[in-house]
Scaffold this motif. Structure first.
Motif, PDB file in Angstrom:
ATOM      1  N   ASN A   1       0.826  -1.211   0.000  1.00 35.61           N
ATOM      2  CA  ASN A   1       0.000   0.000   0.000  1.00 35.61           C
ATOM      3  C   ASN A   1       0.855   1.255   0.000  1.00 35.61           C
ATOM      4  OD1 ASN A   1      -2.550  -1.168  -0.127  1.00 35.61           O
ATOM      5  ND2 ASN A   1      -2.618  -1.486   2.074  1.00 35.61           N
TER       6      ASN A   1
ATOM      7  N   HIS B   1       2.485   1.714  -3.435  1.00 23.58           N
ATOM      8  CA  HIS B   1       1.497   2.203  -4.401  1.00 23.58           C
ATOM      9  C   HIS B   1       1.256   3.705  -4.211  1.00 23.58           C
ATOM     10  CE1 HIS B   1      -2.044   2.215  -6.954  1.00 23.58           C
ATOM     11  NE2 HIS B   1      -2.631   2.917  -6.008  1.00 23.58           N
TER      12      HIS B   1
ATOM     13  N   ARG C   1      -7.800   4.229  -4.285  1.00 21.12           N
ATOM     14  CA  ARG C   1      -6.418   3.975  -4.718  1.00 21.12           C
ATOM     15  C   ARG C   1      -5.877   5.114  -5.579  1.00 21.12           C
ATOM     16  NH1 ARG C   1      -3.809  -0.452  -3.277  1.00 21.12           N
ATOM     17  NH2 ARG C   1      -2.794  -0.685  -5.280  1.00 21.12           N
TER      18      ARG C   1
END
Length: 176
Positions: free
Chosen positions: A19, A22, A95
């Motif tokens: 995470n 990203h 995201r």
């Protein structure tokens, strides 16, 4: 059907790392792209006012976010051997937050530049500076998480900003 990435505890180090990776990737990518757009707007004089520059910033940030959500959702669907619940697709929106954060930071910098002198040039410089500061901060926090001493954090974060500038200039030169 359960969404395993959400149902498992996110305290697992590999999930946290994935995470964080990203988010850092998208923050740096979004910043590089927005700086390239800002430079292109200045060079080509596509915007005559600071507001026009901010519209270009948000058109890019939103466009990148929408493209990212689409790519993530479709890649999950294409790669999955089983049907995916609707909520899994809806969760892909968060995201893209780092791309929107880059847009917010660029806009804040443009507004500060505009407050000093309401010209496109100063708004663009403010946005450039704000995005560079964002990338510096992300690199600094990453170096801090790895326990680097202050001097190495400063060098590492500075190198990230220099690479940001070089990559951005390359993008502008080749017309991306």
């Amino acid at each position: 059907m359960k969404d395993t990435a959400r149902d498992e505890k996110l305290s697992h180090p590999i999930l946290k790392w994935a995470n964080q990776t990203h988010n850092v990737e998208l923050t740096l990518y979004g910043s590089i792209t927005l700086v390239a757009v800002i430079i292109a707007v200045r060079i080509e004089r596509n915007a005559e006012t600071p507001l026009g520059l901010m519209v270009a910033i948000w058109a890019t940030a939103l466009g990148l976010s929408i493209a990212h959500v689409f790519a993530v959702a479709m890649s999950r669907r294409i790669a999955s051997p089983i049907p995916i619940p609707l909520m899994t697709y809806i969760r892909t929106f968060n995201r893209s937050l780092p791309l929107l954060i880059a847009g917010i930071v660029a806009t804040a910098g443009a507004l500060i530049g505009t407050a000093i002198n309401p010209t496109v040039t100063l708004a663009a410089r403010g946005a450039d500076f704000a995005l560079s500061a964002l990338c510096f901060s992300v690199a600094w926090l990453g170096a801090t998480a790895h326990g680097l001493p202050t001097r190495r954090k400063l060098v590492f974060a500075s190198i990230i900003v220099i690479v940001l500038a070089v990559v951005t200039q390359i993008k502008v030169l080749i017309g991306i």
